[in-house]
Design an enzyme around this catalytic site. Structure first.
Site, short mmCIF file in Angstrom:
data_model
loop_
_atom_site.label_atom_id
_atom_site.label_comp_id
_atom_site.label_asym_id
_atom_site.label_seq_id
_atom_site.Cartn_x
_atom_site.Cartn_y
_atom_site.Cartn_z
CB SER A 69 4.49 4.48 3.82
OG SER A 69 4.43 4.07 5.14
CD GLU A 110 -5.84 2.82 23.99
OE1 GLU A 110 -5.44 2.08 24.91
OE2 GLU A 110 -6.94 2.71 23.46
CB SER A 118 -4.58 1.05 6.10
OG SER A 118 -3.39 0.33 6.33
CD GLN A 162 -1.01 7.78 10.54
OE1 GLN A 162 -0.86 6.58 10.75
NE2 GLN A 162 -0.84 8.69 11.48
C1 LIG Z 1 -0.55 -4.03 6.96
C2 LIG Z 1 0.15 -2.71 6.70
C3 LIG Z 1 -0.55 -1.52 6.85
C4 LIG Z 1 0.08 -0.29 6.59
N1 LIG Z 1 -0.66 0.84 6.66
C5 LIG Z 1 -0.07 2.03 6.40
C6 LIG Z 1 -0.83 3.26 6.45
O1 LIG Z 1 -2.05 3.25 6.70
N2 LIG Z 1 -0.20 4.41 6.18
C7 LIG Z 1 1.12 4.46 5.88
O2 LIG Z 1 1.64 5.56 5.67
N3 LIG Z 1 1.87 3.33 5.79
C8 LIG Z 1 1.30 2.12 6.05
N4 LIG Z 1 2.04 0.96 5.95
C9 LIG Z 1 3.42 1.03 5.53
C10 LIG Z 1 4.40 0.77 6.68
O3 LIG Z 1 4.39 1.84 7.58
C11 LIG Z 1 5.77 0.55 6.04
O4 LIG Z 1 5.69 -0.62 5.25
C12 LIG Z 1 6.85 0.40 7.09
O5 LIG Z 1 7.06 1.61 7.75
C13 LIG Z 1 8.16 -0.10 6.48
O6 LIG Z 1 8.53 0.72 5.43
P1 LIG Z 1 8.91 0.12 3.99
O7 LIG Z 1 7.85 -0.83 3.60
O8 LIG Z 1 9.20 1.26 3.10
O9 LIG Z 1 10.21 -0.73 4.25
P2 LIG Z 1 11.68 -0.15 4.44
O10 LIG Z 1 11.69 0.93 5.46
O11 LIG Z 1 12.26 0.16 3.10
O12 LIG Z 1 12.41 -1.40 5.06
C14 LIG Z 1 12.85 -2.51 4.25
C15 LIG Z 1 13.60 -3.47 5.16
O13 LIG Z 1 14.76 -2.81 5.70
C16 LIG Z 1 14.74 -2.81 7.13
N5 LIG Z 1 15.26 -1.55 7.66
C17 LIG Z 1 14.94 -0.30 7.25
N6 LIG Z 1 15.59 0.62 7.99
C18 LIG Z 1 16.33 -0.05 8.90
C19 LIG Z 1 17.20 0.34 9.96
N7 LIG Z 1 17.43 1.62 10.23
N8 LIG Z 1 17.77 -0.64 10.69
C20 LIG Z 1 17.54 -1.97 10.44
N9 LIG Z 1 16.72 -2.41 9.43
C21 LIG Z 1 16.12 -1.46 8.68
C22 LIG Z 1 13.28 -2.98 7.51
O14 LIG Z 1 13.12 -3.55 8.80
C23 LIG Z 1 12.79 -3.89 6.39
O15 LIG Z 1 13.08 -5.22 6.69
C24 LIG Z 1 1.44 -0.27 6.19
C25 LIG Z 1 2.15 -1.47 6.04
C26 LIG Z 1 1.52 -2.67 6.27
C27 LIG Z 1 2.30 -3.94 6.07
#
Ligand SMILES: Cc1cc2nc3c(=O)[nH]c(=O)nc-3n(C[C@H](O)[C@H](O)[C@H](O)COP(=O)(O)OP(=O)(O)OC[C@H]3O[C@@H](n4cnc5c(N)ncnc54)[C@H](O)[C@@H]3O)c2cc1C
Length: 388
Positions: A132, A251, A168, A129
């Protein structure tokens, strides 16, 4: 909340348990422990997913025509409990089955549904998917990967350019559910579309990302002038946000896996601690360790109640999402604390290797599938009624 199981659900439990006892081997469980680090393990897990699906235990909540079993909510709850307690691996296509299939069922053509979904359940095709991006995570709507329509009629394509990250299984996938910006002039939630992309198309490069514990579970995926046929559009043009928020109406008991999983982990940890001593004294007689174990056990009970409240809301009407968001945060923090306790006591000696792995990988629990901060905001507004 009434969670007594009707006779049919108990019969379902009996049949499933019998099947798992006969078929779930140690080889499959071992493969699950090293998934992401061993190519053979991946093949073993794919073969397991196919065996599960062929026996009719794949996507139990789905309609039969797509490879499911049409299970009731309570049967789904039983399914989550039994498969977790048996330590059956989570399907390789778990993201596909939980997050992509609902959109295909709602927006896909009949051909897409009947060809793609049964192959997804069997892990004949691996799905990823692409949401991100380096500058779009929690704020998904700010994604920038661009798709420009080129040509008309049957020969039309979308030309895709951009980058996804944390995808992923991106480096193993046959198909990607890809979110792209199709109208850069529209407000950010309104200019997004969803495409089903064949990962073998020219111009796609998936680079595996190796994480702290040595596993390559994710990739960063680059799209360079990739020509995607226009009929790959899933849902209406520019309605990708609606597609992204489609949930699987069948689901409805997935939350049960959360408490069942940490319950199993705690039982495993206590079993592993049983043989250990600290300063010549059995660890399970150490007051500080017992207090930490007791605290975890109470929080797991609390998580079970939250999960069951969410399922009850689904069954009887109510806000299932509010409890589910809170449950996800509680589950993630519990997973981290459990791994931390195991690591503190068992350290990195040979019998603790499994816990070292878990300690390292558990950091991602509060990020994946919605960060704890975002889930707490949902709880604040939906459960506590606080202003945004
Ligand atoms: C194990 C794993 C599997 C994943 N698999 C996929 C996948 O298959 N496909 C995919 O597309 N993505 C995937 N991801 C990515 C995941 O969806 C993102 O890491 C997640 O949405 C957070 O985005 P970011 O890492 O850009 O962090 P950011 O959004 O930049 O956040 C950084 C920090 O700021 C905080 N923050 C951000 N916005 C706010 C707000 N409005 N209020 C308060 N705090 C806030 C967050 O909580 C975090 O602590 C995966 C991540 C992991 C860890």
């Amino acid at each position: 909340m009434d969670f007594s199981y009707p006779a049919e659900a108990e019969q379902f439990r009996k049949e499933l348990r019998t099947w798992l006892t006969a078929n779930l081997t140690e080889e499959v469980k071992d493969a699950d422990r090293v998934r992401g680090r061993d190519a053979d393990a991946f093949d073993t897990l794919a073969a397991w997913d196919a065996a599960v699906a062929d026996a009719g235990w794949g996507a139990v909540s789905w309609p039969q025509e797509y490879g499911g079993r049409g299970a009731t909510v309570l049967e789904q709850l039983v399914y989550a409990e039994e498969t977790t307690r048996a330590r059956a691996p989570v399907p390789l296509n778990v993201i596909g089955m939980n997050n992509i299939a609902p959109a295909i069922m709602q927006y896909g053509t009949d051909t897409q549904k009947t060809t793609l979904l049964p192959r997804m359940v069997r892990a004949d095709d691996i799905w990823c998917q692409g949401m991100s991006e380096p500058e779009a995570g929690s704020d998904l709507a700010s994604l920038r990967t661009r798709a420009v329509r080129d040509g008309s009629g049957d020969g039309a394509d979308f030309v895709v350019n951009g980058q996804k990250i944390w995808t992923s299984l991106g480096h193993r996938a046959d198909w990607c559910q890809l979110y792209v910006r199709t109208d850069p002039e529209a407000p950010k939630h309104k200019g997004i579309s969803c495409l089903i992309v064949d990962m073998r198309l020219p111009g796609i490069e998936a680079r595996p990302l190796v994480t702290l514990n040595g596993a390559a579970d994710f990739a960063e995926v680059f799209f360079n002038d990739v020509r995607v046929p226009a009929d790959a559009l899933l849902g209406p043009l520019d309605a990708g946000w609606r597609v992204a928020t489609t949930t699987l109406s069948h689901e409805r008991a997935g939350a049960a896996r959360l408490y069942a999983q940490v319950e199993v982990l705690l039982a495993d940890l206590v079993a592993d601690l049983a043989g250990h001593t600290v300063g010549g004294k059995p660890v399970l007689e150490d007051g500080a360790t017992l207090r930490r174990l007791g605290d975890l056990a109470v929080r797991i009970k609390y998580l079970e109640l939250l999960c069951k409240r969410s399922i009850s809301a689904t069954l009887h009407g109510g806000d299932a999402l509010g409890s589910a968001s809170l449950a996800k945060s509680v589950w993630a923090e519990l997973g981290q604390d459990l791994a931390e306790l195991a690591f503190d006591v068992l350290g990195s000696d040979s019998c603790g290797q499994r816990w070292v792995d878990r300690r390292l990988s558990s950091r991602s629990l509060t990020i994946a599938g919605g960060t704890t901060q975002i889930n707490k905001s949902i709880t604040a507004t939906r459960v506590l009624g606080l202003p945004r």
